[in-house]
Design an enzyme around this catalytic site. Structure first.
Site, mmCIF file in Angstrom:
data_model
loop_
_atom_site.group_PDB
_atom_site.id
_atom_site.type_symbol
_atom_site.label_atom_id
_atom_site.label_comp_id
_atom_site.label_asym_id
_atom_site.label_seq_id
_atom_site.Cartn_x
_atom_site.Cartn_y
_atom_site.Cartn_z
ATOM 1 N N ASP A 160 23.080 -6.116 12.366
ATOM 2 C CA ASP A 160 22.655 -6.412 13.809
ATOM 3 C C ASP A 160 22.608 -5.452 14.470
ATOM 4 O O ASP A 160 23.509 -3.559 15.198
ATOM 5 C CB ASP A 160 24.961 -6.259 13.922
ATOM 6 C CG ASP A 160 25.059 -7.519 13.251
ATOM 7 O OD1 ASP A 160 24.797 -8.161 12.225
ATOM 8 O OD2 ASP A 160 26.605 -7.846 13.364
ATOM 9 N N LYS A 228 23.515 -13.232 18.494
ATOM 10 C CA LYS A 228 25.402 -12.608 18.971
ATOM 11 C C LYS A 228 25.475 -12.294 19.996
ATOM 12 O O LYS A 228 25.144 -12.158 21.321
ATOM 13 C CB LYS A 228 25.182 -11.885 17.760
ATOM 14 C CG LYS A 228 26.877 -10.841 17.636
ATOM 15 C CD LYS A 228 26.461 -10.027 16.677
ATOM 16 C CE LYS A 228 28.285 -9.298 16.688
ATOM 17 N NZ LYS A 228 28.220 -8.013 15.645
ATOM 18 N N LYS A 264 26.510 -16.004 16.469
ATOM 19 C CA LYS A 264 27.681 -15.066 16.442
ATOM 20 C C LYS A 264 28.463 -14.874 17.108
ATOM 21 O O LYS A 264 27.632 -13.614 17.950
ATOM 22 C CB LYS A 264 26.866 -14.218 15.078
ATOM 23 C CG LYS A 264 28.548 -13.574 14.975
ATOM 24 C CD LYS A 264 27.987 -11.822 13.908
ATOM 25 C CE LYS A 264 28.672 -11.569 13.594
ATOM 26 N NZ LYS A 264 28.782 -10.076 13.344
#
Lengths: 328, 288
Positions: A160, A228, A264
């Site tokens: 991430d 995300k 996400k």
């Protein structure tokens, strides 16, 4: 159902290649994306949040939501012991009920990856690691890339990364684009495979939905596997309208290029009710193809316990309490 | 001059220091003892019960760690505010229970006195039910009463104010937090008591008052795994009592069984306070 907020973008993959060929064309492309109707997006998100999901549908939704959780601990006070405990929980969220599914992944800082890896083994639960000087991203590119390689070498399945919000907001899109590409290259493993790359926008700092839409396209064109919302360190974190804009972006991106990108939302999703609202929105906006842990995740920690409590309530017919689940 | 419009009342629940409507959207008509319409009250559902338990659990940490002295002061303050609303309570008790004015006054005064009486116990309970134990070793050994947690109270159906106060006060004085289902036919004094609680230093969530049917909400509270004790004061149906006790056994709730025909005007003993206590025993080495 289409609304005023859907991006009627007719860009084919050829156009996208041209869009990324220079700083000027990238800017032209991103600023040429249709604007987001803020009121419309918020109204649609609120409307989708009113759907009533009950009984068997709710059971399915709760199990799906559990399978989509990236069980996260990103605290300065994390210890190997805590990461091991969290990893055990990820494999068997409800020790009292073997039918309870596993979560999708455990999300930790890079130095904690080996401990998560060791506990999770080949259980199928992925190890996700934040990298690139998370959460601010304020470090030199060399440090951020080294951070990424570290995490991948330690055994992270997913990385991430955070984008440089300062660069994005001041319009240096090419720089952000190049950085995502560079981090993506750093995710490669010697055997030719690569860790999945999730790109965090920190939508709480992007200020407008238009920026969220631009960031989404920018990241997808740079090769993100997932987009995300947030780090969870900035408020507001994930919200329904922001996620709606991102889901529209991945839908339109697939129409344009045929490639699917995951979404996400992370931070601030604490109750089963919230999670189910997101699932409804995924189904209605992006489509049922995204209703899978491969394409949609929740970045959360306390959400899991609430899902487990709801699950227990549905199995036993009586309300459960926090005493019966682990603290984390 | 035009005639004044009547203010028609639909009362709400009291959960977590706020006054929400029932999640179910239901309400029911409240009548006086002769069947004349008085007001509408919210009819709580199981989900209101769940929310109330959540609020009570959230409030437990803060309330139970206050000093007993402070809890006594807060309870005394409740008595003060209740006394200030004496006229309103007298009217509601009189209408609800069909009592004469003077009998209703006696009942309301007894409720105020009951609060004052329990308030006095706040910092004395530990001396009476706890103590130092002689042990065969170089240790100090103390037994201390601790609150048990969240107490679900199914309040008396007949005694709408005195009975209600006599069940809530002993539970909260020792640091428990409560979810109360009021009398179904006579909820008005309970509704006004929630307004008293909201304006008298009682932290939100310590007392949650639901108006509705105890037979409907009771089983959900009795089986709720995050409720620690159950007071069945208001349940008369023997079958329901048994079912509730069976459900409560699942997580070993402390259960205070109903005592039909309880005279709420009589001086209470310690029983209602000690029913919701745990005993903590501490060993402390001497000379260290």
């Amino acid at each position: 159902m289409t609304t005023a907020v859907s991006a009627g973008n007719g860009a084919g993959s050829g156009d996208l290649a041209e869009a990324t060929s220079s700083e000027a064309s990238l800017r032209r492309f991103l600023h040429g994306l249709p604007g987001v109707d803020q009121v419309g997006a918020e109204a649609r998100a609120a409307m989708l949040g009113t759907r009533s999901i009950k009984t068997t549908a709710k059971e399915l939704a709760i199990d799906l939501a559990i399978r989509m959780v990236d069980l996260t601990t990103l605290e300065g006070q994390d210890t190997p012991g805590k990461v091991r405990a969290l990893s055990s929980k990820a494999m068997r969220p409800d020790p009292a009920d073997p039918s309870c599914p596993q979560v999708a992944a455990v999300c930790v800082y890079p130095d904690m990856v080996p401990f998560a890896r060791e506990t999770l083994g080949d259980s199928g639960v992925h190890v996700a690691s934040v990298a690139t000087a998370f959460p601010s991203g304020r470090a030199s590119m060399a440090v951020r890339l080294a951070d990424t390689r570290d995490a991948v070498e330690a055994g992270a399945d997913e990385v991430d990364m955070v984008i440089d919000r300062g660069a994005f907001l001041s319009g240096r899109y090419q720089q952000v684009f190049d950085e995502i590409v560079a981090v993506r290259e750093a995710c490669a493993r010697p055997d030719g495979t690569a860790a999945h790359l999730k790109v965090i926008f920190e939508t709480g700092e992007l200020a407008t939905y238009d920026n969220v839409r631009r960031a989404s396209w920018l990241a997808m064109m740079a090769g993100a596997d997932f987009i995300k919302t947030s780090t969870g360190k900035v408020s507001p974190a994930a919200t329904l309208p922001v996620t709606l804009v991102m889901l529209e972006a991945v839908r339109d991106f697939r129409e344009a290029t045929g490639q699917m990108v995951g979404v996400k939302p992370a931070g601030g999703i604490r109750t089963s009710k919230d999670a189910i609202k997101y699932l409804v929105m995924v189904n209605e906006v992006a489509g049922p193809d995204w209703l899978d842990p491969v394409w949609f995740r929740f970045g959360a920690s306390s959400l899991l316990n609430d899902l487990l409590m709801q699950r227990t309530k549905m199995k036993t017919g009586r309300y459960s309490g926090p005493d019966y689940f682990t603290l984390d | 001059m035009s005639e004044r419009l009547e203010v028609r009342k639909t009362y709400k629940l009291y959960v977590g220091g706020a006054f929400p409507r029932s999640e179910s959207g239901r309400s029911y008509e409240v009548t006086d003892a002769k069947g004349k319409f008085l007001a509408n009250a919210s009819q709580a559902s199981r989900k209101d019960g769940r929310d109330a338990v959540g609020a009570a659990r959230k409030a437990f940490g803060g309330w139970s760690t206050r000093t007993p002295y402070n809890r006594g002061q807060v309870l005394y303050r409740v008595a003060e505010v209740l006394e200030g609303r004496r006229a309103q309570f007298v009217e509601e008790v009189s209408a609800s229970e069909g009592l004469s004015r003077s009998k209703a006054e006696t009942s309301v005064d007894a409720a105020t006195d009951r609060l004052v009486w329990y308030a006095g116990w706040a910092d004395k309970l530990a001396q009476v039910v706890g103590g130092a134990n002689p042990v065969a070793g170089p240790y100090f050994n103390f037994s201390l009463p601790d609150p048990t947690g969240v107490v679900a109270i199914l309040a008396p159906q007949d005694s709408s104010l005195l009975g209600l106060v006599s069940t809530i006060a002993p539970a909260i004085v020792s640091g428990n937090t409560t979810v109360v289902v009021s009398s179904y036919q006579r909820p008005l004094p309970a509704i006004t008591l929630s307004e008293v609680m909201a304006t008298s230093d009682v932290p939100g969530g310590v007392v949650n008052i639901l108006t509705g049917d105890a037979a409907e909400i009771g089983p959900w509270l009795a089986s709720h795994m995050d409720v620690n004790a159950l007071d069945l004061a208001g349940i008369e149906d023997a079958d329901l009592v048994r079912d509730l006790e069976v459900a409560a056994a699942e997580n070993l709730k402390r259960v205070l069984r109903p005592a039909p025909g309880t005279d709420w005007t009589a001086q209470p003993g310690l029983e209602r306070m000690t029913a919701f206590l745990e005993t903590k025993t501490v060993w402390h080495p001497i000379g260290i």
